[in-house]
Design an enzyme around this catalytic site. Structure first.
Site, PDB file in Angstrom:
ATOM      1  N   GLY A  72       1.364  -0.181   2.243  1.00 20.22           N
ATOM      2  CA  GLY A  72       1.687  -0.942   3.435  1.00 20.22           C
ATOM      3  C   GLY A  72       1.065  -0.280   4.646  1.00 20.22           C
ATOM      4  O   GLY A  72       0.525   0.834   4.566  1.00 20.22           O
ATOM      5  N   GLY A  73       1.098  -0.966   5.756  1.00 14.24           N
ATOM      6  CA  GLY A  73       0.676  -0.365   7.025  1.00 14.24           C
ATOM      7  C   GLY A  73      -0.824  -0.249   7.228  1.00 14.24           C
ATOM      8  O   GLY A  73      -1.267   0.487   8.110  1.00 14.24           O
ATOM      9  N   MET A 132       1.187  -5.316  -9.016  1.00 12.19           N
ATOM     10  CA  MET A 132      -0.040  -4.523  -8.884  1.00 12.19           C
ATOM     11  C   MET A 132      -0.027  -3.502 -10.016  1.00 12.19           C
ATOM     12  O   MET A 132       0.121  -2.299  -9.802  1.00 12.19           O
ATOM     13  CB  MET A 132      -0.069  -3.835  -7.506  1.00 12.19           C
ATOM     14  N   MET A 181      -5.971 -10.907  -0.919  1.00 13.79           N
ATOM     15  CA  MET A 181      -5.513  -9.655  -0.288  1.00 13.79           C
ATOM     16  C   MET A 181      -6.298  -9.420   1.004  1.00 13.79           C
ATOM     17  O   MET A 181      -7.527  -9.492   1.015  1.00 13.79           O
ATOM     18  CB  MET A 181      -5.729  -8.464  -1.232  1.00 13.79           C
ATOM     19  N   SER A 209       7.901  -8.318   3.223  1.00 13.87           N
ATOM     20  CA  SER A 209       7.785  -7.434   2.066  1.00 13.87           C
ATOM     21  C   SER A 209       8.763  -6.280   2.211  1.00 13.87           C
ATOM     22  O   SER A 209       8.711  -5.532   3.192  1.00 13.87           O
ATOM     23  CB  SER A 209       6.362  -6.884   1.985  1.00 13.87           C
ATOM     24  N   MET A 263       4.144  -1.577  -7.918  1.00 13.68           N
ATOM     25  CA  MET A 263       2.918  -0.769  -8.065  1.00 13.68           C
ATOM     26  C   MET A 263       3.133   0.291  -9.139  1.00 13.68           C
ATOM     27  O   MET A 263       4.185   0.925  -9.177  1.00 13.68           O
ATOM     28  CB  MET A 263       2.608  -0.058  -6.746  1.00 13.68           C
ATOM     29  N   SER A 307       5.220  -4.083   7.419  1.00 12.95           N
ATOM     30  CA  SER A 307       5.431  -3.248   8.614  1.00 12.95           C
ATOM     31  C   SER A 307       5.768  -4.071   9.844  1.00 12.95           C
ATOM     32  O   SER A 307       6.621  -3.679  10.642  1.00 12.95           O
ATOM     33  CB  SER A 307       4.178  -2.427   8.922  1.00 12.95           C
ATOM     34  N   GLY A 365      -2.025  -1.567  -2.549  1.00 13.96           N
ATOM     35  CA  GLY A 365      -1.547  -0.213  -2.838  1.00 13.96           C
ATOM     36  C   GLY A 365      -0.668   0.400  -1.763  1.00 13.96           C
ATOM     37  O   GLY A 365       0.211   1.191  -2.078  1.00 13.96           O
ATOM     38  N   HIS A 368       4.983  -9.469  -6.650  1.00 21.97           N
ATOM     39  CA  HIS A 368       3.543  -9.182  -6.603  1.00 21.97           C
ATOM     40  C   HIS A 368       3.282  -7.989  -7.521  1.00 21.97           C
ATOM     41  O   HIS A 368       3.580  -6.859  -7.167  1.00 21.97           O
ATOM     42  CB  HIS A 368       3.165  -8.888  -5.140  1.00 21.97           C
ATOM     43  N   HIS A 427       9.232 -10.918  -0.612  1.00 27.15           N
ATOM     44  CA  HIS A 427       8.063 -10.370  -1.310  1.00 27.15           C
ATOM     45  C   HIS A 427       8.395  -8.990  -1.873  1.00 27.15           C
ATOM     46  O   HIS A 427       8.831  -8.092  -1.148  1.00 27.15           O
ATOM     47  CB  HIS A 427       6.897 -10.291  -0.324  1.00 27.15           C
ATOM     48  N   ASP A 466      -1.920 -11.066   2.251  1.00 30.17           N
ATOM     49  CA  ASP A 466      -0.990  -9.940   2.152  1.00 30.17           C
ATOM     50  C   ASP A 466      -1.667  -8.693   2.676  1.00 30.17           C
ATOM     51  O   ASP A 466      -2.676  -8.245   2.125  1.00 30.17           O
ATOM     52  CB  ASP A 466      -0.609  -9.779   0.666  1.00 30.17           C
ATOM     53  N   GLY A 467      -1.095  -8.139   3.748  1.00 27.07           N
ATOM     54  CA  GLY A 467      -1.575  -6.874   4.284  1.00 27.07           C
ATOM     55  C   GLY A 467      -2.088  -6.995   5.699  1.00 27.07           C
ATOM     56  O   GLY A 467      -2.964  -7.814   5.986  1.00 27.07           O
ATOM     57  N   ASP A 517       6.834  -5.819  -3.990  1.00 23.39           N
ATOM     58  CA  ASP A 517       5.584  -5.184  -4.413  1.00 23.39           C
ATOM     59  C   ASP A 517       5.825  -4.200  -5.541  1.00 23.39           C
ATOM     60  O   ASP A 517       6.442  -3.154  -5.338  1.00 23.39           O
ATOM     61  CB  ASP A 517       4.965  -4.433  -3.229  1.00 23.39           C
TER      62      ASP A 517
HETATM   63  C1  DX5 Z   1       0.083  -3.895  -0.153  1.00 22.50           C
HETATM   64  C2  DX5 Z   1       1.255  -4.767  -0.458  1.00 22.50           C
HETATM   65  C3  DX5 Z   1       1.805  -5.478   0.710  1.00 22.50           C
HETATM   66  C4  DX5 Z   1       2.414  -4.612   1.764  1.00 22.50           C
HETATM   67  C5  DX5 Z   1       2.046  -5.226   3.082  1.00 22.50           C
HETATM   68  O1  DX5 Z   1      -0.508  -3.487  -1.328  1.00 22.50           O
HETATM   69  O2  DX5 Z   1       0.912  -5.736  -1.418  1.00 22.50           O
HETATM   70  O3  DX5 Z   1       2.721  -6.498   0.330  1.00 22.50           O
HETATM   71  O4  DX5 Z   1       3.809  -4.507   1.693  1.00 22.50           O
HETATM   72  O5  DX5 Z   1       2.388  -4.349   4.066  1.00 22.50           O
HETATM   73  P1  DX5 Z   1       1.924  -4.503   5.579  1.00 22.50           P
HETATM   74  O6  DX5 Z   1       2.409  -5.842   6.051  1.00 22.50           O
HETATM   75  O7  DX5 Z   1       2.601  -3.357   6.229  1.00 22.50           O
HETATM   76  O8  DX5 Z   1       0.426  -4.410   5.620  1.00 22.50           O
HETATM   77 ZN    ZN Z   2       2.246  -7.497  -1.751  1.00 24.28          ZN
END
Ligand code: DX5
Ligand code: ZN
Length: 218
Positions: free
Chosen positions: A142-143, A65, A135, A6, A34, A196, A140, A63, A30, A173-174, A32
């Site tokens: 990362g990390g 969101m 999910m 991502s 948002m 991450s 929302g 993706h 990927h 994802d996540g 994201d």
């Molecule tokens: C979260 C995103 C993810 C995010 C994952 O809402 O949809 O795609 O980038 O990040 P990591 O792998 O750091 O959890």
């Molecule tokens: Zn995502």
């Protein structure tokens, strides 16, 4: 298990370098999106996706969101997305219509579901989906840390797919890391998104290889 790095966690000042890493080592790119409304965070939009599309050699997995994903499906399809997922929480009774809309643009359709929504809610749509995005954190940011209940949810989706005889991919994802990737693959996940774990690693190329190295033997 395919790996979809991502770019949310990428270095946006040197984005081309990180996209090249995915071109060389990843399976899907990927992206994201948002909107600060369906989810509390704002990420990036068309200008970034258009730029990535110029050098993408792997399929782009968008993706969404966002509320009203139907308004933007065409724009992302035209930018070259091969896969578009949106959230069940954003569409509810209109879910069928959005899946059809994505398919009308010859794009693979994915339905995403947050950890607090019973997976059974999306069972009525499984037969039309190309992939299901379970999910493994709340959409929302990362990390975040991988939510272990995801494993049971993945198995429940797999069981229902088998029951109806439909061959959809399952994506999580996540919070996917080199440490838990083997368990994620063993639960039956086909595509793991990792932000991450790839781009915050000292060597992103090695990180993707390590995530892939966790594949169970065929
Ligand atoms: C979260 C995103 C993810 C995010 C994952 O809402 O949809 O795609 O980038 O990040 P990591 O792998 O750091 O959890
Ligand atoms: Zn995502």
């Amino acid at each position: 298990m395919l790996i979809a790095p991502s770019i949310l966690a990428a270095d946006f000042l040197h984005l081309a370098k990180d996209v090249e890493t995915i071109n060389a080592y990843g399976d899907w790119i990927h992206l994201d999106i948002m909107d600060g409304s369906l989810v509390p965070n704002i990420s990036f939009g068309f200008s970034v996706v258009d730029a990535v599309a110029k050098i993408a050699q792997k399929p782009m997995d968008v993706h969404l969101m966002i509320v009203h994903p139907e308004k933007y499906v065409e724009r992302f399809a035209k930018t070259g997305a091969s896969y578009i997922s949106f959230h069940y929480e954003a569409t509810l009774d209109e879910t069928d219509t959005v899946i059809d809309l994505i398919h009308n643009f010859n794009v693979k359709a994915g339905l995403a579901i947050n950890p607090d929504c019973p997976v059974e809610k999306i069972f009525p749509y499984l037969g039309k989906l190309d992939y299901v995005l379970v999910m493994s954190v709340f959409a929302g940011f990362g990390g975040q840390k991988f939510i272990p209940e995801t494993f049971d949810r993945v198995r429940a989706v797999r069981k229902e797919l088998e029951r109806i005889g439909h061959n959809s991919l399952i994506q999580v994802d996540g919070g996917v890391t080199v440490q838990n990737a083997a368990e994620v693959a063993a639960a039956g996940v086909d595509v793991a998104v990792a932000g991450s774990a790839v781009f915050k690693a000292e060597d992103p190329c090695a990180a993707v290889a390590a995530l892939r190295g966790c594949n169970p033997l065929p």
